[in-house]
Design an enzyme around this catalytic site. Structure first.
Site, PDB file in Angstrom:
ATOM      1  N   LYS A  40      76.111 -14.414 -11.539  1.00  0.00           N
ATOM      2  CA  LYS A  40      76.964 -15.327 -12.298  1.00  0.00           C
ATOM      3  C   LYS A  40      76.420 -16.749 -12.343  1.00  0.00           C
ATOM      4  O   LYS A  40      76.616 -17.482 -13.309  1.00  0.00           O
ATOM      5  CB  LYS A  40      78.378 -15.274 -11.732  1.00  0.00           C
TER       6      LYS A  40
ATOM      7  N   HIS B  53      94.332 -10.645 -10.843  1.00  0.00           N
ATOM      8  CA  HIS B  53      93.057 -10.512 -11.558  1.00  0.00           C
ATOM      9  C   HIS B  53      92.835  -9.117 -12.145  1.00  0.00           C
ATOM     10  O   HIS B  53      91.735  -8.791 -12.579  1.00  0.00           O
ATOM     11  CB  HIS B  53      91.876 -10.901 -10.662  1.00  0.00           C
TER      12      HIS B  53
ATOM     13  N   ARG C 144      78.858  -3.872 -20.301  1.00  0.00           N
ATOM     14  CA  ARG C 144      79.301  -2.480 -20.421  1.00  0.00           C
ATOM     15  C   ARG C 144      80.431  -2.423 -21.457  1.00  0.00           C
ATOM     16  O   ARG C 144      80.884  -3.461 -21.933  1.00  0.00           O
ATOM     17  CB  ARG C 144      79.850  -1.997 -19.080  1.00  0.00           C
TER      18      ARG C 144
END
Lengths: 460, 141, 141, 460
Positions: free
Chosen positions: D118, D237, D294
């Protein structure tokens, strides 16, 4: 003006479920009616309320006008949706609703009467410039007139009952000497089945396409059409597979048939939703055939390509709203096909009711299932053998066909026989895939198989 | 009571279409059941009693059930200020009016098909009734 | 009431179509049930056997089943022209190589976990095997 | 170049079924893989072939790279579709496929590596002018730098693991004195869960919206985006409800976020389909968050509004075809919502696996079900609790909401608990209906209910 608070659905099976769904999405309360052997039917479970209206015999329940109106009054239903079949095209019922201050969700009684009188409908439309199938301009009162017309339009001709439907009271005539006998027989059948012996004569068009146009009209006189449906895949005048758009239609042909449909609706002062049925011959000539004054089994293919919920629109129109869309806002997106899955032997078409021991319905992108069956449900022999409509949408016709084949491959049902294998056979047939077929397709397919030998058939 | 008595009981019901027999006397209890029972959507369990559908309440053969022949509104009396046609415990005879069912502004008189005593009135005055709905239990006399 | 009485009761209902008998006396309670428990999604049948899942074939405790620990290709011998590691009827000992399973170009030797005689070889040379697939039955010695 | 003859699907549940459906419609053979306790799973039944790859323990089956590659080789599968989860974002797997001459249906290994790092992804995109959340430009190597950044961007801040995901290795810091401890804890978690202790720091944005953009790119460098998905309805989340388009998006905002997404894909030299996740703050500022390399659980809402089958497109791209559509041909039609139905207690969210004793799935117009469950199937405790995705499409958001509520009303399941009642509560909540909500919606809803008293809750 406001939408109804509660609607009674005077029907059963998949169409009752379809209507309940539309009502729920509109925030309208629902009342299901049912016969006393139907406590397990899905439409009861999905409706807010339900009323048992009589025994399994349909004359005493689903055709029982006093019982249905009483159920509506007792439950404070403001309107009745008749679905298709049963009381959907019964002018007495529409009238009785009006007298009870209950809104009949459908066209006017006048529209239903005209739709039911095929001679009158043809006469009106011919005058307005809509082409009709060549034949008698009215009833054939004597045999000599019939001969004259047959000679004029050319053989073969078909004798039809003015009040007819479902293949009853119909006789095809191939030779002049058959005419007298055919008239006598058709007259007898017409009286037996419809209580009205009026007959008319038409040129018998074979190897044609059955094309119908969905229309909708509001009280202010706005009329739209939602494009055509091709219903040429039929077996003994029963539609099996329908699609929209027609694989052989050009924009020009679509515009022309749409204009005829709107002209017809205007001429009949039509209200609510309906379908104008046409014949398209091999030279692309369009002929008006008849008008269906109700929602049709195959309405979903039009919904899939236009995005318009025909049942919701129908309810809103019945409540007095104007059309929610204009003709210019209607676009045909992609391609949709419907297969009617019946509880029948896929070879003999003999009905096969029974208990559904195991069931997995198809799903996923572009697949819609309209059904009232579930695992453990017992299909009653008292009603229609239609158990599910599998409807697919794709970006084009080939994607729709591939999607339908994969959906039917997924459709797993144990305990009853269904017509799924038959549908797969049609969907993988080169003539079907090419789009070049006509109303004789099934007949010719079966004849071909008979020649090839029944033992070679994957279905035998 | 011994096994001989039980044998007698079994002989008695065997060959008939009786499916259950229950007997209790002086602390002796006997239950005999017959026939294969399939229970839908349930795991195999020790429960072997027959599930009774809603529409056939357990009324012994001594009772007659009066069901509604039409959809409508049940009226126990001919007019709002009149007495009820029948009351609980009252003797009725075949052909006697038990109630009125209104449908489509028509008053349909419902007559008793049997002689007996009104054991239960299952519907209240002014209440809607469905086709086949149970209205009265009449104890046959 | 003793076992003789119970035997009598059993004889009594045997041959009739009675499915349950319940008897209670002086603190003794007897319940006898017969036959068919219906299994969900099946018609009432006489079958009362437990359905055996595919993966557990009926092998007696005297046998050991050798299953494949990985997905791969079964080889009965170390090379195409070599003899098989083991043959049917052959005595094997714990730790002896039974076969090779190739996966990702690696040869995985499969050893016997028991002493015994090779009773069945269920896979053919060169055939793909799944995880858990039965390869050998070894009769314990 | 031609499409694959056979694909192995290295996944299970609804996504395996989804991929098998796409393959069947493309005429591609399918190989399912499964663990030894899954003989009844639907993906096995629908696939042409199946291979048992190991025991229920996922490390030994669905994460077992050698077993999966061997299964592909033994069945002559030319390509592997990883679905989502399991090996979908595993660069070693993508590499191993390449070495075995099997096509990995997904982006390049390089794309997966960047998506998984990230910090690197943020650095690349910031340089290319895509706004990123204010914070450290790289790993925080010492505590002092963390203090400096926290001071600069303002508290609260969030400490994140560079290799992280699923809420692990994350710590929110509200007060300066909490910083040192939070870094120590996050570092420890990051090592434990991801084997990589690298951390970075970001401003913690609350009451924001989670907006993501579906992208697709071909080998010729053509890149398109398929509009945004709003995934702001989350619990801890975990996304619960997703929709497309976002109810608060203007055309201008859509154009802007689309441009950012395409810029990001270009900067990363992206191939195949993927998702760029953004944060939209209360002032309509857009910040890049991360890239998912994905197909996502919520891809169907984009399919419903664009008509594009993302899985088919993904397979075609992997086979070397160029994009089948251009940006100018992509239109957003109507509105789509997806509810993820989990086998969980609707109040406590405790997983509730078990046997499905009775099942009736919703159907009808505008309703799509993606599921691998059926009546009689036993949900295994070994896997994810997602049992079905209910996806609806309507002409507008209110129609879609009404349709979803009626679909969930129809969804009948016995034997297990599901989150259906929870979804209904959200769908009928005025804030949800108004479209004015943010990522704190579920938290605040639960807090409000706690105040009102648990006994008043319709779900307790």
């Amino acid at each position: 003006m406001s939408i109804f608070k509660k609607i009674l659905i005077a029907n059963r099976g998949e169409i009752a479920v379809r209507i309940i769904r539309a009502c729920k999405e509109l925030g309208i309360g629902t009342v299901a009616v049912y016969s006393d052997k139907e406590k397990d039917s899905l439409h009861l479970r999905l409706a807010d309320e339900s009323v048992c209206i009589g025994p399994a015999n349909i004359a005493a329940s689903y055709l029982n006008i006093p019982a249905i109106l009483t159920a509506a009054e007792l439950t404070d239903a403001e309107a009745i949706h008749p679905g298709y079949g049963f009381l959907a095209e019964n002018p007495q019922f529409a009238d009785a609703c009006a007298k009870s201050n209950i809104t009949f969700i459908g066209p006017t009684t006048e529209n239903i009467l005209t739709g039911g009188n095929k001679i009158k409908a043809k006469q009106i439309l011919r005058k307005k410039g809509v082409p009709v199938i060549p034949g008698s301009d009215g009833t054939i009162d004597d045999e000599k007139i019939a001969y004259k017309i047959a000679k004029k339009v050319g053989l073969p001709v078909i004798i039809k009952a003015s009040a007819g439907g479902g293949g009853k009271g119909m006789r095809v005539v191939n030779e002049p000497e058959e005419l007298a006998n055919a008239i006598a027989l058709a007259h007898h059948e017409a009286i037996t089945y419809f209580g009205d012996g009026s007959l008319y004569i038409e040129k018998y068009l074979t190897r044609v396409r059955h094309i119908e146009v969905q229309i909708a009209a509001d009280k202010s006189g706005n009329i739209i059409h939602l494009g055509e449906r091709d219903c040429s895949i039929q077996r003994r005048h029963q539609k099996l597979i329908e699609e929209s758009p027609s694989p052989i239609f050009t924009e020009k042909l679509r515009k022309k048939i749409g204009e005829y449909a709107i002209k017809a609706a205007k001429a009949l002062n039509y209200r609510n939703v309906g379908t104008i049925e046409f014949i398209l011959d091999r030279a692309d000539n369009i002929y008006f055939m008849e008008i269906n004054t109700r929602v049709q089994v195959e309405h979903p293919v039009t919904e899939m390509v236009t995005g318009i919920d025909i049942i919701k629109e129908q309810i809103r129109l019945a409540a007095g709203y104007n059309l929610s869309v204009r003709q210019s806002n209607i676009n045909i997106n992609g391609h949709s096909i419907e297969c009617r899955i019946n509880a029948e032997d896929p070879v003999t078409f003999v009905p096969c009711p029974g208990k559904i021991e195991s069931l997995r319905l198809p799903g996923g992108f572009g697949v819609r299932i309209d059904t009232a069956i579930y695992q453990g449900y017992t299909i009653s022999p008292h009603y229609d053998s239609l158990i599910a409509k599998v409807i697919v949408h794709g970006n084009n016709r080939l994607e729709a066909i591939a999607r339908m084949i994969r959906a039917l491959d997924e459709f797993h049902v144990e305990g009853i026989k269904t017509t799924i294998p038959f549908h797969k056979k049609v969907l993988t047939n080169p003539s079907f895939i090419s789009g070049k077929f006509n109303t004789s397709f099934i007949e010719e397919l079966n004849a071909q198989e008979a020649i090839n030998g029944a033992t070679n058939s994957p279905l035998s | 009571m011994d096994t001989n008595n039980i044998k007698e009981l079994i002989d008695l019901i065997d060959g008939t279409d009786i499916t259950e027999l229950y007997f209790e006397k002086d602390g002796t209890k006997i239950r005999i059941r017959k026939g294969a029972l399939s229970l839908p959507k349930q795991e195999v369990s020790n429960a072997t009693s027959i599930s009774i559908p809603d529409e056939c309440e357990p009324v012994s053969p001594d009772y007659h059930i009066v069901t509604s022949p039409i959809v409508g509104t049940f009226y126990a009396a001919s007019a709002p200020d009149s007495e009820s046609f029948v009351k609980k415990g009252e003797q009725v005879t075949k052909g006697q009016i038990l109630c009125v069912i209104e449908a489509m502004k028509l008053m349909n008189e419902i007559e008793s098909e049997v002689d007996g005593i009104v054991d239960k009135i299952l519907v209240e005055n002014g209440q809607p009734v469905e086709y086949g709905e149970h209205m009265f239990h009449i104890k046959l006399s």
